[in-house]
Design a protein around this motif. Structure first.
Motif, PDB file in Angstrom:
ATOM      1  N   THR A 181       0.831  -1.205   0.000  1.00 14.58           N
ATOM      2  CA  THR A 181       0.000   0.000   0.000  1.00 14.58           C
ATOM      3  C   THR A 181       0.867   1.256   0.000  1.00 14.58           C
ATOM      4  OG1 THR A 181      -1.787  -1.138   1.161  1.00 14.58           O
ATOM      5  CG2 THR A 181      -1.770   1.264   1.275  1.00 14.58           C
ATOM      6  N   ALA A 182       1.912   1.259   0.815  1.00 14.22           N
ATOM      7  CA  ALA A 182       2.817   2.403   0.865  1.00 14.22           C
ATOM      8  C   ALA A 182       3.468   2.650  -0.496  1.00 14.22           C
ATOM      9  CB  ALA A 182       3.884   2.174   1.931  1.00 14.22           C
ATOM     10  N   MET A 183       3.860   1.580  -1.165  1.00 12.94           N
ATOM     11  CA  MET A 183       4.483   1.690  -2.486  1.00 12.94           C
ATOM     12  C   MET A 183       3.516   2.321  -3.487  1.00 12.94           C
ATOM     13  SD  MET A 183       5.633  -1.433  -4.991  1.00 12.94           S
ATOM     14  CE  MET A 183       3.895  -1.865  -5.243  1.00 12.94           C
ATOM     15  N   LEU A 184       2.252   1.876  -3.476  1.00  9.28           N
ATOM     16  CA  LEU A 184       1.265   2.412  -4.403  1.00  9.28           C
ATOM     17  C   LEU A 184       0.978   3.880  -4.127  1.00  9.28           C
ATOM     18  CD1 LEU A 184      -1.177  -0.644  -4.506  1.00  9.28           C
ATOM     19  CD2 LEU A 184       0.388   0.096  -6.314  1.00  9.28           C
ATOM     20  N   LEU A 185       0.966   4.266  -2.860  1.00  6.05           N
ATOM     21  CA  LEU A 185       0.769   5.677  -2.510  1.00  6.05           C
ATOM     22  C   LEU A 185       1.930   6.540  -3.014  1.00  6.05           C
ATOM     23  CD1 LEU A 185      -0.642   5.317   1.109  1.00  6.05           C
ATOM     24  CD2 LEU A 185      -1.738   6.615  -0.734  1.00  6.05           C
ATOM     25  N   ARG A 186       3.149   6.049  -2.806  1.00  2.89           N
ATOM     26  CA  ARG A 186       4.311   6.828  -3.258  1.00  2.89           C
ATOM     27  C   ARG A 186       4.342   6.940  -4.779  1.00  2.89           C
ATOM     28  NH1 ARG A 186       6.840   4.735   1.489  1.00  2.89           N
ATOM     29  NH2 ARG A 186       7.212   2.733   0.468  1.00  2.89           N
ATOM     30  N   GLU A 187       4.000   5.854  -5.464  1.00  2.00           N
ATOM     31  CA  GLU A 187       3.969   5.894  -6.931  1.00  2.00           C
ATOM     32  C   GLU A 187       2.952   6.920  -7.420  1.00  2.00           C
ATOM     33  OE1 GLU A 187       3.158   2.042  -8.482  1.00  2.00           O
ATOM     34  OE2 GLU A 187       5.182   1.260  -8.097  1.00  2.00           O
ATOM     35  N   THR A 188       1.781   6.941  -6.783  1.00  2.00           N
ATOM     36  CA  THR A 188       0.709   7.846  -7.209  1.00  2.00           C
ATOM     37  C   THR A 188       1.093   9.297  -7.028  1.00  2.00           C
ATOM     38  OG1 THR A 188      -0.969   6.188  -6.665  1.00  2.00           O
ATOM     39  CG2 THR A 188      -1.703   8.477  -6.826  1.00  2.00           C
ATOM     40  N   TYR A 189       1.748   9.615  -5.943  1.00  4.59           N
ATOM     41  CA  TYR A 189       2.009  11.015  -5.611  1.00  4.59           C
ATOM     42  C   TYR A 189       3.467  11.439  -5.816  1.00  4.59           C
ATOM     43  CZ  TYR A 189      -2.670  10.726  -3.725  1.00  4.59           C
ATOM     44  OH  TYR A 189      -4.013  10.543  -3.591  1.00  4.59           O
ATOM     45  N   GLY A 190       4.244  10.581  -6.480  1.00  2.38           N
ATOM     46  CA  GLY A 190       5.603  10.967  -6.832  1.00  2.38           C
ATOM     47  C   GLY A 190       6.525  11.159  -5.649  1.00  2.38           C
ATOM     48  N   LEU A 191       6.359  10.339  -4.630  1.00  4.12           N
ATOM     49  CA  LEU A 191       7.197  10.436  -3.436  1.00  4.12           C
ATOM     50  C   LEU A 191       8.248   9.333  -3.429  1.00  4.12           C
ATOM     51  CD1 LEU A 191       4.346  11.076  -0.841  1.00  4.12           C
ATOM     52  CD2 LEU A 191       5.833  12.787  -1.888  1.00  4.12           C
ATOM     53  N   GLU A 192       9.406   9.617  -2.876  1.00  2.00           N
ATOM     54  CA  GLU A 192      10.473   8.634  -2.781  1.00  2.00           C
ATOM     55  C   GLU A 192      10.432   7.935  -1.426  1.00  2.00           C
ATOM     56  OE1 GLU A 192      12.672   7.655  -5.098  1.00  2.00           O
ATOM     57  OE2 GLU A 192      11.677   8.988  -6.546  1.00  2.00           O
ATOM     58  N   ASP A 193      10.855   6.688  -1.413  1.00  2.00           N
ATOM     59  CA  ASP A 193      10.951   5.928  -0.163  1.00  2.00           C
ATOM     60  C   ASP A 193      12.352   6.122   0.398  1.00  2.00           C
ATOM     61  OD1 ASP A 193      10.790   4.194   1.933  1.00  2.00           O
ATOM     62  OD2 ASP A 193      10.564   2.378   0.731  1.00  2.00           O
ATOM     63  N   ASP A 194      12.440   6.711   1.598  1.00  2.00           N
ATOM     64  CA  ASP A 194      13.766   6.923   2.195  1.00  2.00           C
ATOM     65  C   ASP A 194      14.306   5.658   2.855  1.00  2.00           C
ATOM     66  OD1 ASP A 194      12.263   6.695   4.490  1.00  2.00           O
ATOM     67  OD2 ASP A 194      12.607   8.753   5.189  1.00  2.00           O
ATOM     68  N   GLY A 195      13.507   4.590   2.840  1.00  2.00           N
ATOM     69  CA  GLY A 195      13.958   3.314   3.406  1.00  2.00           C
ATOM     70  C   GLY A 195      13.882   3.241   4.912  1.00  2.00           C
ATOM     71  N   ASN A 196      13.474   4.311   5.565  1.00  2.00           N
ATOM     72  CA  ASN A 196      13.386   4.322   7.026  1.00  2.00           C
ATOM     73  C   ASN A 196      11.984   3.910   7.459  1.00  2.00           C
ATOM     74  OD1 ASN A 196      13.640   4.734   9.746  1.00  2.00           O
ATOM     75  ND2 ASN A 196      13.554   6.969   9.626  1.00  2.00           N
ATOM     76  N   HIS A 197      11.834   2.638   7.803  1.00  2.00           N
ATOM     77  CA  HIS A 197      10.532   2.114   8.210  1.00  2.00           C
ATOM     78  C   HIS A 197      10.529   1.774   9.696  1.00  2.00           C
ATOM     79  CE1 HIS A 197      10.140   0.707   3.758  1.00  2.00           C
ATOM     80  NE2 HIS A 197       9.841   1.986   3.902  1.00  2.00           N
TER      81      HIS A 197
END
Length: 576
Positions: free
Chosen positions: A353-369
């Motif tokens: 879900t987080a991946m799909l949200l970032r893809e939709t809104y052009g956000l990068e994953d900083d890897g800090n979970h």
């Protein structure tokens, strides 16, 4: 006032003790309580909780320790009586069970001499020793336990590989061998698709969707999350892929995990191309790569499942990920209702879900979970409540809904929340009726929101099948009747949530050498050519699951050697 009671030489598994602690903690006349075994790690937990007393110093890992903070001695007596009743009931239930019992390895092996799998779910500090014993007995090993040193994991997996065996785990949540589910697993249709994964709920989501869409499974092999690390080097992943490649009944392979360490990824992909069978791969959290050789990549768990079904049935898929309800719900909302809150029991589902949200809104994953926070932006959040940060001295949220209910209610009552997103992973090992528990809470929170002139949209998915003890359709129906929108997969639920968020104007920013597969059979091949014959060390519920599916199983009633005294245990070991 703090009271301490130590019950000598009374070993009980940690999950039941956590559930007991939660049950007792609902009492209004009790300030705080914890019931755990007297291991060094648990003593640290007592200390962190402000419940440590000097009496705990003398407790051994084989002693059951109770520390409670109460203001009235009479309440203490009542609580101890309640604990005794709970423990007696556990013993009574165990005696009713017709599963053969054993207290030593010798007895277990005599009662099930053709055993080929040990399932281990005991305290992490004892896992390595018992895994060594299982491997020495010629058994494959499924390690549900966590908190095992990575050095031990590497050593044990290397030892298993040298003997033609496999070690699944540590922290391995799911396995299916033929029609026998292991730990957190679903009852799926049998067929020609094999799955390997370093993700328990990822395997569950894929296998359930496959089963609900007209195809079936041969086997599903979990590897444990650290298998893809540079330290471990994908030992179990590679051995498991090779195992299924040798299986004549497995015609299509699916692989699921988080992205491996870069150097490990090369080894895994190289293995894909040498399997001689079509492979569908999904590395959760990253965009799908370009298809090559016999390998096809997908971006979501549902896409992987549908692609596998298509290959297995040799037909085109009618997949439509964005199968929205006929009308995007018109929400009677306040202007400040712009946030999406998702609380998950499945870590891979939360990551998806987080991946799909970032893809939709052009956000990068900083890897800090850290603390299970898979996504946070502008007040919207996706949290994995199965993260270690939330399961310390607390049962996993697939077993105990308490923490998720608290989070869900808190979010629903926040005037800024527009959507609450939830997963529901059913099957063996999980809560008896998670859908029913959340349905009641959803009804209550929707009614409270309406009384305040606003509405909260609850969107859910259910991972499982109709053959599971809880029943897929039954769980869906309960959630729908409560007013939730239930989609066929976590990906579909996430897409719908994103679509609704977009309509209410959120503030979210917008050629390789093939490696030959040996045809030599190993002891691990028995796991997929025959039914697993299991020695279950730890949680008896896992043995009950196997027994209910007509599998051969011995319950090993394990307790620490020499009462947990390491020095004495070593001396006894040297005398053999």
């Amino acid at each position: 006032m703090l009271y301490t009671v130590i019950k000598k030489n009374l070993y009980k598994d940690s999950v039941n003790l956590m559930l007991l602690t939660n049950q007792l903690s609902t009492r209004s006349d009790l300030n705080q309580i914890s019931v755990m075994m007297g291991t060094p790690a648990n003593k640290d937990i007592f200390n962190d909780a402000g419940l440590y007393t000097e009496d705990l110093e003398a407790a051994s890992p084989n002693d059951l320790c109770i520390v409670m903070d109460v203001d009235n001695k009479n309440v203490k007596v009542e609580i101890l009586a309640e604990i005794d009743d709970y423990l007696k009931n556990q013993v009574s239930q165990s005696k009713k069970n017709i599963i053969p019992q054993a207290r030593t390895w010798d007895t277990a092996m005599k009662k099930l001499p053709n055993a080929n799998l040990a399932v281990i779910s005991i305290s992490g500090e004892y896992v390595s020793e018992e895994t060594e014993k299982a491997l020495d007995q010629g058994l494959n090993v499924f390690i549900f336990s966590d908190n095992v040193d990575i050095e031990d994991e590497v050593r044990l997996k290397q030892k298993a590989r040298e003997r033609g065996l496999i070690v699944m785990g540590p922290d391995c949540g799911t396995g299916i061998f033929g029609d026998i589910p292991i730990a957190f697993a679903n009852v799926v249709e049998q067929g020609n698709i094999g799955v390997v994964g370093a993700s328990g709920t990822g395997i569950q989501e894929i296998t359930s969707i496959i089963s609900r869409n007209g195809a079936g499974l041969t086997h599903a092999i979990g590897t444990g999350g650290r298998d893809l690390s540079s330290e471990v080097g994908a030992i179990t992943t590679i051995e498991s892929l090779s195992l299924l490649a040798r299986d004549p009944n497995t015609e299509v392979l699916v692989y699921v995990s988080k992205p491996p360490a870069p150097e490990v990824r090369h080894s895994v992909v190289e293995r894909f191309t040498g399997l001689g069978k079509p492979v569908v791969a999904v590395f959760m959290g990253e965009k799908p790569g370009k298809d090559h050789d016999n390998v096809q990549y997908t971006g979501t768990l549902e896409q992987a499942a549908f692609k596998a079904v298509e290959l297995a049935k040799q037909t085109s898929s009618d997949e439509n990920l964005n199968d929205m309800t006929p009308e995007i719900h018109k929400v009677r909302r306040q202007p400040n209702q712009r946030h999406l809150r998702g609380y998950y029991c499945g870590g891979t589902l939360a990551l998806e879900t987080a991946m799909l949200l970032r893809e939709t809104y052009g956000l990068e994953d900083d890897g800090n979970h850290s603390n299970g926070v898979m996504f946070y932006h502008g007040g919207s959040e996706i949290i994995d409540l199965g993260d270690d940060a939330y399961t310390k001295n607390r049962p996993h949220p697939m077993i105990d809904p308490t923490l998720r209910l608290e989070k869900m209610r808190e979010a629903a009552r926040d005037p800024d929340t527009a959507i609450v997103l939830l997963d529901n992973v059913i099957g063996y090992g999980g809560h008896d009726d998670m859908g029913g528990v959340f349905a009641q809470a959803i009804k209550e929170e929707k009614r409270k929101a309406e009384n305040q002139g606003r509405a909260v949209v609850f969107i859910a998915s259910v991972t499982g099948t109709n053959a599971d003890p809880q029943g897929y359709e039954e769980q869906v129906e309960k959630l729908v009747e409560a007013g939730a929108i239930v989609k066929r997969s976590n990906a579909a639920a996430s897409h719908l949530a994103i679509k609704i968020m977009q309509t209410i104007e959120t503030n979210l920013t917008q050629d390789k050498e093939k490696t030959a597969i040996t045809t030599d059979r190993t002891p691990a091949d028995e796991l997929i050519s025959e039914k697993p014959r299991i020695i279950n060390i730890g949680l008896q519920n896992f043995a009950v699951t196997v027994h209910e599916q007509n599998g051969d199983v011995i319950q090993f009633n394990w307790s620490p050697v020499a009462g947990g005294n390491r020095r004495l245990a070593t001396l006894l070991g040297n005398l053999k």
